[in-house]
Enzyme design. Structure first.
Site, PDB file in Angstrom:
ATOM      1  N   ASP A   9      58.907  -9.234  84.167  1.00  0.00           N
ATOM      2  CA  ASP A   9      59.882  -9.956  84.975  1.00  0.00           C
ATOM      3  C   ASP A   9      59.217 -11.232  85.482  1.00  0.00           C
ATOM      4  O   ASP A   9      57.987 -11.332  85.527  1.00  0.00           O
ATOM      5  CB  ASP A   9      60.313  -9.050  86.137  1.00  0.00           C
ATOM      6  CG  ASP A   9      61.131  -9.783  87.167  1.00  0.00           C
ATOM      7  OD1 ASP A   9      62.136 -10.408  86.785  1.00  0.00           O
ATOM      8  OD2 ASP A   9      60.765  -9.731  88.357  1.00  0.00           O
ATOM      9  N   ASP A  11      60.629 -13.750  88.478  1.00  0.00           N
ATOM     10  CA  ASP A  11      60.697 -13.982  89.921  1.00  0.00           C
ATOM     11  C   ASP A  11      60.263 -12.743  90.694  1.00  0.00           C
ATOM     12  O   ASP A  11      60.788 -11.658  90.496  1.00  0.00           O
ATOM     13  CB  ASP A  11      62.122 -14.382  90.311  1.00  0.00           C
ATOM     14  CG  ASP A  11      62.515 -15.707  89.694  1.00  0.00           C
ATOM     15  OD1 ASP A  11      62.050 -16.741  90.186  1.00  0.00           O
ATOM     16  OD2 ASP A  11      63.265 -15.695  88.697  1.00  0.00           O
ATOM     17  N   THR A  43      63.612 -11.395  81.886  1.00  0.00           N
ATOM     18  CA  THR A  43      64.057 -12.054  83.108  1.00  0.00           C
ATOM     19  C   THR A  43      65.572 -12.108  83.237  1.00  0.00           C
ATOM     20  O   THR A  43      66.295 -12.054  82.237  1.00  0.00           O
ATOM     21  CB  THR A  43      63.478 -13.494  83.155  1.00  0.00           C
ATOM     22  OG1 THR A  43      63.920 -14.150  84.338  1.00  0.00           O
ATOM     23  CG2 THR A  43      63.914 -14.310  81.943  1.00  0.00           C
ATOM     24  N   LYS A 172      67.754  -4.929  81.024  1.00  0.00           N
ATOM     25  CA  LYS A 172      66.444  -5.278  80.461  1.00  0.00           C
ATOM     26  C   LYS A 172      65.894  -4.171  79.562  1.00  0.00           C
ATOM     27  O   LYS A 172      65.181  -4.457  78.599  1.00  0.00           O
ATOM     28  CB  LYS A 172      65.457  -5.605  81.581  1.00  0.00           C
ATOM     29  CG  LYS A 172      65.787  -6.893  82.321  1.00  0.00           C
ATOM     30  CD  LYS A 172      64.717  -7.223  83.351  1.00  0.00           C
ATOM     31  CE  LYS A 172      65.063  -8.484  84.131  1.00  0.00           C
ATOM     32  NZ  LYS A 172      64.020  -8.856  85.102  1.00  0.00           N
ATOM     33  N   ASP A 196      60.208  -6.018  90.032  1.00  0.00           N
ATOM     34  CA  ASP A 196      60.277  -5.838  91.488  1.00  0.00           C
ATOM     35  C   ASP A 196      61.669  -5.529  92.010  1.00  0.00           C
ATOM     36  O   ASP A 196      61.818  -5.174  93.172  1.00  0.00           O
ATOM     37  CB  ASP A 196      59.754  -7.096  92.201  1.00  0.00           C
ATOM     38  CG  ASP A 196      60.703  -8.278  92.058  1.00  0.00           C
ATOM     39  OD1 ASP A 196      61.077  -8.863  93.090  1.00  0.00           O
ATOM     40  OD2 ASP A 196      61.084  -8.615  90.924  1.00  0.00           O
TER      41      ASP A 196
END
Length: 247
Positions: A9, A11, A43, A172, A196
């Site tokens: 990922d 961000d 992402t 994802k 996250d």
């Protein structure tokens, strides 16, 4: 090596709070690449929002963008794309207006939000992802309840204050599975997935090693196999060191 694909990922994971890849993280990513590991950006961003960081790291591997709605064989070479039903977009726009919630949307043609929105876009664009942003917990709960009663939607988030909506069954994890099966010929058990937020959860649960960042949402930490340091403390570098080179 036990792990052949590192799905990252961006961000809150690859990028620190200054939106930078730290020198230490970049160094360990390059070590992984040199050792033959595929490093794949995974992402919620669009391709054109993500590619500069991939180029900075020298990645020529597959990419997963827009939460799995796009899979790229390599930078600038599209492998697969999933579109969202326009009527669902129409419904979500209406819901945003009725609740007074900031909304935004990603299409193949461009990214839009309330500032540049026109309802005629619904029929002229090819939609991949829709989103809302609100710090009002009551409104967010109302949105989730309504959306969950609507068929055809995959609902996640990339922060505690937003909602990200993709076509049902697209996330994802499905993007990584497509990369593994169709592009690399490897198994999900050979994947490390790091993230996250809730839009990383499916991938973290499906991967051979699911990793939550130290700054991850609590739900993500509970489901992960491993919790590493935060995005400001080179959590990815530690995972590469300890699980790719020491495994």
């Amino acid at each position: 090596m036990k792990y052949k694909l590192l799905a990252l990922d961006m961000d809150g994971t690859l990028l620190n709070d200054k939106q930078e890849v730290t020198p230490m993280t970049a160094e360990w990513i390059r070590k992984a690449i040199d050792a033959g590991v595929h490093v794949c950006l995974s992402t919620g961003r669009s391709f054109y929002e993500a590619i500069s960081h991939g180029e900075q790291l020298g990645l020529s591997t597959p990419m997963i963008t827009v939460n799995g709605s796009e899979v790229w064989k390599k930078p600038y070479e599209l492998h697969h794309r999933e579109m969202m039903d326009k009527e669902l977009v129409r419904l979500m726009v209406k819901l945003g207006k009725e609740t007074g919630t900031w909304f935004w949307a990603y299409s193949v043609e461009g990214n839009y939000n309330q500032r540049n929105w026109d309802d005629s876009l619904i029929d002229t664009q090819q939609w991949m992802k829709f989103g809302y942003n609100t710090e009002d917990q009551e409104v967010r709960h109302q949105l989730i309840t309504t959306l969950q009663d609507t068929n055809g939607l995959e609902i996640t988030n990339s922060s505690p204050w937003n909602l990200e909506i993709n076509p049902k069954g697209i996330n994802k994890a499905t993007g990584i599975e497509r990369v593994c099966k169709e592009l690399l010929g490897i198994e999900m058990s050979e994947v490390i997935a790091v993230g996250d937020s809730l839009n990383d959860l499916a991938a973290i649960k499906a991967a051979g090693l699911g990793v939550a960042m130290g700054n991850a949402q609590e739900t993500v930490k509970k489901e992960a196999d491993v919790v590493t340091a935060s995005n400001n403390e080179d959590g990815i570098a530690l995972i590469i060191r300890d699980y790719i080179f020491k495994s």
